[in-house]
Design an enzyme around this catalytic site. Structure first.
Site, mmCIF file in Angstrom:
data_model
loop_
_atom_site.group_PDB
_atom_site.id
_atom_site.type_symbol
_atom_site.label_atom_id
_atom_site.label_comp_id
_atom_site.label_asym_id
_atom_site.label_seq_id
_atom_site.Cartn_x
_atom_site.Cartn_y
_atom_site.Cartn_z
ATOM 1 N N ALA A 7 40.800 40.886 42.965
ATOM 2 C CA ALA A 7 42.139 40.451 43.375
ATOM 3 C C ALA A 7 42.345 38.987 43.062
ATOM 4 O O ALA A 7 41.457 38.163 43.271
ATOM 5 C CB ALA A 7 42.325 40.677 44.877
ATOM 6 N N CYS A 8 43.515 38.683 42.496
ATOM 7 C CA CYS A 8 43.926 37.271 42.414
ATOM 8 C C CYS A 8 45.426 37.218 42.654
ATOM 9 O O CYS A 8 46.001 38.165 43.187
ATOM 10 C CB CYS A 8 43.514 36.621 41.115
ATOM 11 S SG CYS A 8 44.297 37.247 39.635
ATOM 12 N N SER A 9 46.088 36.142 42.250
ATOM 13 C CA SER A 9 47.487 35.992 42.641
ATOM 14 C C SER A 9 48.364 37.056 41.998
ATOM 15 O O SER A 9 49.158 37.704 42.642
ATOM 16 C CB SER A 9 47.986 34.607 42.280
ATOM 17 O OG SER A 9 47.967 34.445 40.884
ATOM 18 N N THR A 14 41.999 37.875 36.768
ATOM 19 C CA THR A 14 40.935 38.812 37.115
ATOM 20 C C THR A 14 40.855 39.953 36.103
ATOM 21 O O THR A 14 39.791 40.501 35.868
ATOM 22 C CB THR A 14 41.122 39.410 38.525
ATOM 23 O OG1 THR A 14 42.510 39.550 38.778
ATOM 24 C CG2 THR A 14 40.504 38.551 39.578
ATOM 25 N N GLN A 39 47.708 40.016 44.782
ATOM 26 C CA GLN A 39 47.283 39.883 46.175
ATOM 27 C C GLN A 39 48.014 40.803 47.161
ATOM 28 O O GLN A 39 47.424 41.234 48.143
ATOM 29 C CB GLN A 39 47.415 38.441 46.610
ATOM 30 C CG GLN A 39 48.780 37.845 46.330
ATOM 31 C CD GLN A 39 48.939 36.506 47.016
ATOM 32 O OE1 GLN A 39 48.236 36.198 47.946
ATOM 33 N NE2 GLN A 39 49.889 35.708 46.543
#
Lengths: 103, 424
Positions: A7-9, A14, A39
């Protein structure tokens, strides 16, 4: 089949890592399903997941996910910044296997 | 230095945590995400409808017909973007309480419409689109928060009709929403009636004059923009996603400014603002990602003698073109690296000031308010945002400025890497 979610923004950086990890997994003959999410998709997708890894730039999200992840018995960790920067699929995959208790 | 950095990190982490995990700010951010595809759809058609030189190519009259045919695409999305943001916020906030999200979304929408003027120049039964777009944005945000909260409150209090056994559950569910919805919307009706009795013509006018206008004026200024840019960079320096964190506060202001520009652009009037969502997205962030690291990648390709630099350039370039730069930020590394703190903080601020004055002087048009996806590569990104070739050229110049600022620091880094590599 080990299910690893990153998970990233927005799930962008990722996803770079995902393709590297998939390659390593294939070479090593590890059966794994790896995918990246933004996210706001983390909590809804958590029930399908064996391991959750968070991009280091979003490490302030860890506390929020942990409560839910604990309920579902999903280990959570923040990806090592150096491995992240070098898009080191092998290191991150090893970490995921470790968290899942498979290594 | 180390002690100071530790202290800052200790201070920034909780701030990031609070801002990003705050229930309302999260709902706000995710609510905007709901509206984003629609906003981008509308933006694309504004760009197509305003292709440069086309009016001279096909004649004024044909151009007018052409524009008219395309206008409903943006009128139905961009112009009334407030509506989608409100549904999004109501939905996401209710979802965060694990309530029936869609009811939270429509409760927010209905509450907002109750507060909105329903008369225009004496004609009843019309809702002016101006109140549904940029001008209504802040009322919309507050209303959505409040409506979703109230709906949730009345539901939780158990003010619902209990259906006898044997009633299909789908029927029971629609009734269970009835009472909380009625209570929620009645509250807003009362607010509207109270406001009707005061000297303010509507809640919308009141909030616009008292809250939104001063706040957006502040956000449109250069000082606030520099503060925002510095904060983004500072968060990133500690490896925290600065943009996500800062945007959660600034987005409502930047989007409202963009939308005001867009309305003026569509009417062929002068653009009222320089700073807007696209000023930040295209000219500060949209050049390889936060910190404009595409310049750093180019620098690495020119200077890089060390293996580490070369590898990093190859790794970072493909993603960097599309403004994803985590490999550079964590790989160079930029985070926690005192050597690059100066160019990292300085370059975006210099570029922000330079861009601001170039636009204020009228050399490059300000962004029109069209929303360009943040993954659009630079040059194209700047040209689309300003509807002019000058926007693309300005980005190229900005890139050069960033490169010059970084140059000495990259050389020092490369030399250090090279020496270490030779020793091993």
């Amino acid at each position: 089949m080990l299910k690893i979610m990153l998970a990233c923004s927005a799930g962008m950086s990722t996803s770079l890592l995902v393709s590297k990890m998939e390659k390593v997994a294939e070479e090593k003959g590890i059966e794994a399903e790896i995918w990246a999410v933004a996210q706001d998709k983390v909590i809804p997708e958590l029930p399908k997941v064996d391991v959750l890894l968070i991009g280091p730039q979003m490490r302030f999200m860890k506390k929020k996910y942990e409560a839910k992840a604990e309920e579902l018995n999903v280990p959570v960790d923040v990806i090592d910044p150096v491995a992240y920067g070098r898009v080191n699929g092998e290191a991150v995959l090893t970490k995921a296997l470790e968290l899942a208790g498979l290594n | 230095m180390n002690k100071f950095m530790e202290m800052l990190e200790k201070f920034l982490m909780p701030v990031a945590d609070k801002l990003n995990n705050n229930r309302y700010l999260t709902a706000l951010r995710d609510g905007f995400m709901v509206a984003l595809p629609l906003i981008i759809f509308g933006s694309i058609f504004v760009v197509i409808a305003n292709l440069p030189f086309l009016d001279r190519l096909i004649g004024e009259e044909a151009f007018g017909t052409y524009q008219g045919a395309l206008s409903s695409a943006s009128n139905a999305t961009l112009t009334i973007m407030g509506l989608f943001v409100i549904i999004g916020i109501g939905y996401k906030l209710t979802q965060s309480y694990e309530g029936e999200a869609i009811y939270g979304g429509v409760a927010a929408l209905a509450a907002f419409l109750i507060l909105t003027p329903q008369v225009l120049e004496g004609v009843e039964g019309v809702i002016p689109t101006t109140s549904l777009g940029a001008q209504g944005m802040f009322v919309g945000i507050f209303t959505a928060f409040l409506a979703a909260e109230l709906y949730q409150y009345f539901t939780r209090k158990g003010f619902t009709i209990k259906m006898p056994e044997g009633v299909p559950s789908a029927v029971a569910r629609s009734f269970s929403a009835l009472i909380p919805m009625t209570f929620t919307l009645t509250t807003f009706l009362v607010v509207r009636i109270i406001f009707d009795m005061t000297r303010f013509e509507s809640v919308q006018d009141f909030i616009y004059t008292v809250v939104q206008a001063p706040l957006t004026a502040l956000g449109a200024g250069l000082p606030a923009t520099i503060v925002a840019v510095l904060l983004i960079q500072l968060f990133w320096f500690f490896g925290l996603h600065g943009q996500i964190i800062v945007n959660s506060v600034f987005d409502p202001i930047w989007y409202a400014l963009a939308n005001e520009n867009l309305l003026a652009f569509q009417d062929g009037e002068a653009l009222p603002h320089i700073v807007s969502k696209q000023f930040i997205d295209s000219f500060i962030v949209g050049m390889g990602g936060s910190g404009m690291t595409l310049a750093v990648i180019i620098g690495i390709f020119i200077i890089g003698k060390s293996r580490q630099m070369k590898e990093l350039g190859k790794l970072g370039a493909p993603a960097g073109i599309f403004n994803v730069n985590e490999p550079i930020i964590f790989g160079l590394p930029i985070i926690m690296n005192p050597l690059v703190l100066i160019p990292w903080l300085l370059a975006p601020v210099v570029v922000a000031i330079f861009t601001y004055f170039t636009m204020a002087a009228g050399i490059v048009p300000a962004p029109t308010g069209v929303i360009v996806p943040w993954t659009t590569p630079m040059i194209l990104n700047g040209a689309l945002a300003t509807n002019s070739w000058q926007g693309g050229v300005l980005q190229a110049i900005n890139l050069f400025i960033v490169l010059i600022i970084w140059w000495p620091f990259l050389r020092i880094m490369d030399k250090q890497f090279y020496e270490t590599e030779r020793k091993h």
